[in-house]
Design a protein around this motif. Structure first.
Motif, PDB file in Angstrom:
ATOM      1  N   LEU A   1       0.813  -1.222   0.000  1.00 38.84           N
ATOM      2  CA  LEU A   1       0.000   0.000   0.000  1.00 38.84           C
ATOM      3  C   LEU A   1       0.847   1.273   0.000  1.00 38.84           C
ATOM      4  CD1 LEU A   1      -2.576  -1.244   2.654  1.00 38.84           C
ATOM      5  CD2 LEU A   1      -3.068  -0.865   0.228  1.00 38.84           C
ATOM      6  N   ALA A   2       2.134   1.137  -0.284  1.00 34.69           N
ATOM      7  CA  ALA A   2       3.052   2.275  -0.168  1.00 34.69           C
ATOM      8  C   ALA A   2       2.888   3.307  -1.275  1.00 34.69           C
ATOM      9  CB  ALA A   2       4.495   1.778  -0.135  1.00 34.69           C
ATOM     10  N   ASP A   3       2.278   2.937  -2.405  1.00 35.01           N
ATOM     11  CA  ASP A   3       2.208   3.872  -3.540  1.00 35.01           C
ATOM     12  C   ASP A   3       0.764   4.101  -4.012  1.00 35.01           C
ATOM     13  OD1 ASP A   3       1.932   1.298  -4.441  1.00 35.01           O
ATOM     14  OD2 ASP A   3       3.244   1.523  -6.189  1.00 35.01           O
ATOM     15  N   THR A   4      -0.148   4.203  -3.044  1.00 33.89           N
ATOM     16  CA  THR A   4      -1.543   4.474  -3.395  1.00 33.89           C
ATOM     17  C   THR A   4      -1.679   5.880  -3.978  1.00 33.89           C
ATOM     18  OG1 THR A   4      -2.017   5.234  -1.138  1.00 33.89           O
ATOM     19  CG2 THR A   4      -2.486   2.915  -1.655  1.00 33.89           C
ATOM     20  N   VAL A   5      -2.773   6.077  -4.697  1.00 33.26           N
ATOM     21  CA  VAL A   5      -3.053   7.377  -5.318  1.00 33.26           C
ATOM     22  C   VAL A   5      -4.474   7.788  -4.939  1.00 33.26           C
ATOM     23  CG1 VAL A   5      -1.466   7.051  -7.245  1.00 33.26           C
ATOM     24  CG2 VAL A   5      -3.818   6.239  -7.442  1.00 33.26           C
ATOM     25  N   PRO A   6      -4.780   9.099  -4.981  1.00 30.71           N
ATOM     26  CA  PRO A   6      -6.119   9.541  -4.578  1.00 30.71           C
ATOM     27  C   PRO A   6      -7.158   9.369  -5.688  1.00 30.71           C
ATOM     28  CG  PRO A   6      -4.761  11.433  -5.124  1.00 30.71           C
ATOM     29  CD  PRO A   6      -3.862  10.230  -5.206  1.00 30.71           C
ATOM     30  N   MET A   7      -8.392   9.159  -5.282  1.00 31.15           N
ATOM     31  CA  MET A   7      -9.535   9.157  -6.196  1.00 31.15           C
ATOM     32  C   MET A   7     -10.734   9.707  -5.423  1.00 31.15           C
ATOM     33  SD  MET A   7     -11.565   6.011  -8.149  1.00 31.15           S
ATOM     34  CE  MET A   7     -10.477   5.822  -9.561  1.00 31.15           C
ATOM     35  N   VAL A   8     -11.565  10.479  -6.079  1.00 36.41           N
ATOM     36  CA  VAL A   8     -12.765  11.018  -5.435  1.00 36.41           C
ATOM     37  C   VAL A   8     -13.957  10.154  -5.839  1.00 36.41           C
ATOM     38  CG1 VAL A   8     -14.323  12.986  -5.233  1.00 36.41           C
ATOM     39  CG2 VAL A   8     -11.843  13.359  -5.371  1.00 36.41           C
ATOM     40  N   ILE A   9     -14.634   9.590  -4.841  1.00 42.35           N
ATOM     41  CA  ILE A   9     -15.830   8.767  -5.054  1.00 42.35           C
ATOM     42  C   ILE A   9     -16.990   9.399  -4.287  1.00 42.35           C
ATOM     43  CG2 ILE A   9     -16.917   6.519  -4.688  1.00 42.35           C
ATOM     44  CD1 ILE A   9     -14.810   6.262  -6.737  1.00 42.35           C
ATOM     45  N   GLY A  10     -18.030   9.779  -4.999  1.00 41.28           N
ATOM     46  CA  GLY A  10     -19.178  10.382  -4.332  1.00 41.28           C
ATOM     47  C   GLY A  10     -18.820  11.617  -3.529  1.00 41.28           C
ATOM     48  N   GLY A  11     -17.818  12.350  -3.997  1.00 38.14           N
ATOM     49  CA  GLY A  11     -17.393  13.564  -3.300  1.00 38.14           C
ATOM     50  C   GLY A  11     -16.436  13.322  -2.153  1.00 38.14           C
ATOM     51  N   ILE A  12     -16.089  12.076  -1.882  1.00 32.75           N
ATOM     52  CA  ILE A  12     -15.184  11.726  -0.783  1.00 32.75           C
ATOM     53  C   ILE A  12     -13.839  11.310  -1.362  1.00 32.75           C
ATOM     54  CG2 ILE A  12     -14.840  10.289   1.261  1.00 32.75           C
ATOM     55  CD1 ILE A  12     -17.321  12.082   1.403  1.00 32.75           C
ATOM     56  N   GLU A  13     -12.755  11.918  -0.874  1.00 34.66           N
ATOM     57  CA  GLU A  13     -11.432  11.519  -1.356  1.00 34.66           C
ATOM     58  C   GLU A  13     -10.960  10.268  -0.640  1.00 34.66           C
ATOM     59  OE1 GLU A  13      -6.977  13.221  -1.026  1.00 34.66           O
ATOM     60  OE2 GLU A  13      -8.280  14.454  -2.306  1.00 34.66           O
ATOM     61  N   VAL A  14     -10.604   9.253  -1.429  1.00 33.88           N
ATOM     62  CA  VAL A  14     -10.118   7.990  -0.874  1.00 33.88           C
ATOM     63  C   VAL A  14      -8.808   7.630  -1.573  1.00 33.88           C
ATOM     64  CG1 VAL A  14     -12.463   7.217  -0.400  1.00 33.88           C
ATOM     65  CG2 VAL A  14     -11.360   6.553  -2.543  1.00 33.88           C
ATOM     66  N   CYS A  15      -8.124   6.633  -1.039  1.00 36.21           N
ATOM     67  CA  CYS A  15      -6.893   6.139  -1.660  1.00 36.21           C
ATOM     68  C   CYS A  15      -7.193   4.850  -2.422  1.00 36.21           C
ATOM     69  CB  CYS A  15      -5.828   5.860  -0.591  1.00 36.21           C
ATOM     70  SG  CYS A  15      -5.199   7.333   0.230  1.00 36.21           S
ATOM     71  N   ILE A  16      -6.570   4.709  -3.591  1.00 39.23           N
ATOM     72  CA  ILE A  16      -6.721   3.498  -4.391  1.00 39.23           C
ATOM     73  C   ILE A  16      -5.337   3.011  -4.822  1.00 39.23           C
ATOM     74  CG2 ILE A  16      -8.997   4.229  -5.207  1.00 39.23           C
ATOM     75  CD1 ILE A  16      -7.628   4.810  -7.950  1.00 39.23           C
ATOM     76  N   LEU A  17      -5.282   1.819  -5.368  1.00 40.49           N
ATOM     77  CA  LEU A  17      -4.028   1.225  -5.817  1.00 40.49           C
ATOM     78  C   LEU A  17      -3.704   1.630  -7.251  1.00 40.49           C
ATOM     79  CD1 LEU A  17      -4.682  -2.382  -4.496  1.00 40.49           C
ATOM     80  CD2 LEU A  17      -2.938  -0.829  -3.600  1.00 40.49           C
ATOM     81  N   PRO A  18      -2.420   1.646  -7.626  1.00 38.53           N
ATOM     82  CA  PRO A  18      -2.066   1.817  -9.039  1.00 38.53           C
ATOM     83  C   PRO A  18      -2.542   0.603  -9.831  1.00 38.53           C
ATOM     84  CG  PRO A  18      -0.115   1.300  -7.733  1.00 38.53           C
ATOM     85  CD  PRO A  18      -1.226   1.514  -6.761  1.00 38.53           C
ATOM     86  N   PRO A  19      -2.719   0.740 -11.147  1.00 41.05           N
ATOM     87  CA  PRO A  19      -3.389  -0.299 -11.939  1.00 41.05           C
ATOM     88  C   PRO A  19      -2.878  -1.724 -11.783  1.00 41.05           C
ATOM     89  CG  PRO A  19      -3.131   1.679 -13.245  1.00 41.05           C
ATOM     90  CD  PRO A  19      -2.382   1.923 -11.966  1.00 41.05           C
ATOM     91  N   GLU A  20      -1.571  -1.942 -11.843  1.00 42.81           N
ATOM     92  CA  GLU A  20      -1.062  -3.309 -11.801  1.00 42.81           C
ATOM     93  C   GLU A  20      -1.361  -3.984 -10.453  1.00 42.81           C
ATOM     94  OE1 GLU A  20       0.616  -1.123 -15.018  1.00 42.81           O
ATOM     95  OE2 GLU A  20       0.730  -0.667 -12.863  1.00 42.81           O
ATOM     96  N   LYS A  21      -1.205  -3.244  -9.370  1.00 44.92           N
ATOM     97  CA  LYS A  21      -1.524  -3.804  -8.053  1.00 44.92           C
ATOM     98  C   LYS A  21      -3.030  -4.003  -7.902  1.00 44.92           C
ATOM     99  CE  LYS A  21       2.438  -2.201  -5.324  1.00 44.92           C
ATOM    100  NZ  LYS A  21       2.877  -1.371  -4.178  1.00 44.92           N
TER     101      LYS A  21
END
Length: 290
Positions: free
Chosen positions: A130-150
């Motif tokens: 989980l060291a290289d997660t990136v942000p994404m906004v879902i339903g107005g809430i900012e969450v962390c997600i994984l890069p594509p390969e992971k």
């Protein structure tokens, strides 16, 4: 689903606790460009086990309970059920809350502390994963997600379990949507094949991801993902798609065709008829405790 856990996400982000939201709305946005396009039920979060008590306290303080929905109410898990789930599963007992919204009366959060299922005996360094997660906004809430390969590797491990677990096959059957996930992700996100191989080797998950791509290719009858299969090919990739079972002791051949597994409405009856008495005991235990 995300707004009811807004405080939990704020807590995770503010305290820099490593986590990633997987599947569900995130996958929908990745594949279809719209977080609401793909049907989703639970919200799944990956989290290192060392933070389990922290996230549990946070959810409980914000109106969630660890329990199951029965009818129109939440029935808390017993101490015995909580212990069973924490020791025999790769996730904490689900956190559930009522919303007051008749279209979505309850929201369920699954906190996964391992990528692999309990029967595998494998463990993942979740903090490194989980060291290289990136942000994404879902339903107005900012969450962390994984890069594509992971993200793809994690999704395949989840789907592999669903496609091979005797208990889950008996309970849910073989979901067509899981094949759409694999097919759509490779088609739209196009994860780098060599990078995917390196991540899979690091996780010791190469044969499972290979299985998921091969299984999907067989159902759709396409060869467009052959370069992924070639990149992931190893002498160990001997988990055949005409067999099921989560470990070698439980592995057995399918006596139901692939098309029937996915499309035949009588699959559940056919599958249960092929099970042993011991299989029935395992299904009953999991159904009772989970």
């Amino acid at each position: 689903r995300f707004h009811v856990a807004e405080e939990a996400f704020r807590y995770l982000n503010a305290n820099k606790i490593p986590y990633a939201v997987v599947k569900g709305a995130v996958l929908s946005k990745r594949i279809y460009g719209n977080e609401t396009a793909r049907f989703t039920g639970d919200v799944d979060i990956l989290l290192p086990r060392k933070y389990a008590d922290d996230i549990k306290a946070c959810f409980l303080q914000n109106g969630f309970q660890q329990g199951r929905v029965v009818g129109d109410e939440i029935v808390p898990y017993t101490r015995r059920e909580l212990i069973f789930q924490s020791t025999q599963s790769h996730q904490l007992a689900p956190f559930v809350t009522a919303t007051g919204n008749r279209l979505c009366p309850f929201v369920n959060y699954d906190i996964n502390v391992e990528l692999f299922w309990g029967e595998s005996g494998q463990h993942t360094d979740m903090e490194a994963f989980l060291a290289d997660t990136v942000p994404m906004v879902i339903g107005g809430i900012e969450v962390c997600i994984l890069p594509p390969e992971k993200e793809f590797a994690a999704m395949c491990l989840h789907h592999y379990k669903d496609w091979n677990s005797i208990y889950l096959l008996a309970e849910r059957g073989v979901s067509l949507s899981h094949f759409f996930d694999v097919y759509g992700y490779l088609l739209v996100q196009k994860p780098d094949a060599q990078k995917l191989r390196r991540i899979c080797d690091w996780l010791n998950a190469t044969k499972y991801v290979y299985f998921c791509i091969k299984y999907t290719s067989e159902l759709f009858g396409v060869a467009c993902f052959n370069h992924y299969l070639k990149a992931l090919e190893t002498p160990e990739n001997n988990i055949r798609t005409d067999f099921y079972g989560l470990n070698e002791n439980d592995r057995r051949p399918w006596n139901i065709s692939l098309a029937s597994r996915v499309f035949d409405k009588s699959f559940s009856v056919q599958f249960r008829q092929s099970l042993t008495e011991r299989d029935g005991e395992i299904i009953w235990l999991n159904h009772t405790m989970m």
